[in-house]
Write a protein that holds these residues in place. Sequence first.
Motif, PDB file in Angstrom:
ATOM      1  N   UNK A 178       9.569  28.799  65.530  1.00  0.00           N
ATOM      2  CA  UNK A 178      10.957  28.611  65.128  1.00  0.00           C
ATOM      3  C   UNK A 178      11.071  27.598  63.994  1.00  0.00           C
ATOM      4  N   UNK A 179      10.290  26.516  64.084  1.00  0.00           N
ATOM      5  CA  UNK A 179      10.318  25.517  63.010  1.00  0.00           C
ATOM      6  C   UNK A 179       9.830  26.109  61.692  1.00  0.00           C
ATOM      7  N   UNK A 180       8.732  26.848  61.731  1.00  0.00           N
ATOM      8  CA  UNK A 180       8.231  27.491  60.513  1.00  0.00           C
ATOM      9  C   UNK A 180       9.247  28.493  59.969  1.00  0.00           C
ATOM     10  N   UNK A 181       9.882  29.183  60.863  1.00  0.00           N
ATOM     11  CA  UNK A 181      10.881  30.171  60.463  1.00  0.00           C
ATOM     12  C   UNK A 181      12.052  29.481  59.757  1.00  0.00           C
ATOM     13  N   UNK A 182      12.511  28.353  60.293  1.00  0.00           N
ATOM     14  CA  UNK A 182      13.624  27.622  59.679  1.00  0.00           C
ATOM     15  C   UNK A 182      13.239  27.105  58.293  1.00  0.00           C
ATOM     16  N   UNK A 183      12.012  26.606  58.143  1.00  0.00           N
ATOM     17  CA  UNK A 183      11.563  26.137  56.837  1.00  0.00           C
ATOM     18  C   UNK A 183      11.510  27.286  55.832  1.00  0.00           C
ATOM     19  N   UNK A 184      11.056  28.416  56.283  1.00  0.00           N
ATOM     20  CA  UNK A 184      10.982  29.571  55.408  1.00  0.00           C
ATOM     21  C   UNK A 184      12.376  30.021  54.964  1.00  0.00           C
TER      22      UNK A 184
END
Length: 607
Positions: A38-44
């Motif tokens: 989820x964190x990687x997704x938000x950064x993307x």
Amino acid sequence: MGRYSVRESAILKPERKLLAVFLGVALAPASLAAWLALRLFQQDVAMETERLRELRDRYADQAVQSLSRRLAEWEDTARKLPPGSVHAAGATLAYLHRQLPEAPQSLFAEGEEGEFRAGKSEEAIAIYRPMTKSPTPETRAGAWLRLGRVLRRTGRHAEAIQAFRQLSLVPNVSVEGAPASAAGRWAICSLLEKSGATSELLKAAKELRDLLDSAPLPASRAVYETYAEDAARWSATARPVLREALADAAAAKPAGRGSAVFRQHLITWLCVDNRTVLLPEEAIAALLPRNPVRIRFAANPASDELVRRPADTGLPWPIAVSLANPDEVKEAFSQRRSLLLALMAVMGLLMLAGGYLAWRLIRRELALGQMQADLVAAVSHEFRTPLTAMRQASTALREGRVVDESTRQAFYHALSRATERLHRLVEALLDFRRMDAEAMTYNLQPSDLSALVEEVTREFAPEAADQGIHVHAELPDHPVPVEADTEALARALWNLLDNAVKYRGESREVKVSVSRNGSAACLRVADKGIGIPESEQREVFRKFYRGEASRRNHIRGTGIGLAMVAHIVRGHGGQILLDSRPGEGTTFTIRIPLSKGEESNGAHSGR
């Protein structure tokens, strides 16, 4: 019921432990992986949003430069126009505030004195007629207008129309602030409307409408509004709103670059050295770049748009810029995001699949245990009644308590009935097992359905009578020949009668009838009992199904009776129909084909 509770708890205990272990092992790492994803997704998503904003900024700058060049080209076009002229791109103005030559009012003072004085109309006519032959077109136009006006007032409508028609033929002059060509046609339409000449009015109104559409009307807005509104009403046509909006913009005497909404149309003006070019929104839209952006005129942007305002761009309007195909931009980010989503999806699916399998296993075991318990309880109850009767009768006979011959025969009869009932129960269970294994076959032989129903009803009547129920049979006087397995069909009828007695409610009667309907024989079993809700009517033929009423009223049963009936009827090539209303009763109808050779007779016999 006590044994069932033990069984249920025995099933649930290991499965609950298994489910708890599964959740404990899988949930913790899955939660951590989901949080990281989820964190990687938000950064993307944040990087993608920033990239889209940068692209919108760049394309907005390019769009402003392109539009500025196009507007400069239109301003060059304006410089080539005659001074004081107005040019509309792709359209003409509806009117142009310009005064045509008009004869002075004083020239007609003598005639008007007679025109508006009572009893002097003929004197006015005598004054106006010579003036219609004047070599000056302004004088002729004014004389024809006033002559037609006097003739209309005196009721000489045909002559008035001729005068107004002559007025409409005088070019490039004005009468009372309106072009003579339009004033004459408008006066004709007004007179025809007053006279009620509908067809002539429609024709004249079309001429007026064509005149207004052919070129800008050289008159004020007030004069144009009068003529345009009446022409639209008389001819039942729409007004040229875009042309009128352009004319309104020209009448506003704009300066420099600018835009405004006239009659719900965005009009842009470019004024250069007393020369004006008017651009409707459609013409401006043709200047907008199509790819890779979408541009619209709007001060309030949507969430995916960027606004550039006139104070920043020098353009006449605010523009909202968005990417025409943002999916192409997002494609650069899709691979990583797809991988993240795939990972999250796989983890979610694994958890869902494990939970679902565990839930299905527990549910299946519980359902199997419940069905077994229900079936055992129901069969035990069904067996208990005849076994109790047999034990009581046999005990009484063995101990010699029955000394009277008639009583002894009654006991023998009770033993026979109990034995027969027990036999039917055993055969029903064996038949159901064969049906469930798809091993049941039917021996169809020529039979009389009426005689079969009479025999089964007669055998069932004593059991119904024991419960205070009267079974009433309505049978035809003639045979009803069918191809049937009499034993199976009798069992189906017995099950329907047994159901009718169980669910009779307060009713004390069950009705059985046999009839013909076309090429089919119909067997109906009807009661006036508690009925079946519509939501359960599709389910009652499913094996082991027990309706809400049976559980609520503690009505015993195995849940296989109607399933057996449906199987038997299908095996005879027929169908079973259900008609029921809660509180009013239930009717089951078995339709099976008549024997060959009887179909034509059945088609004429009706019910």
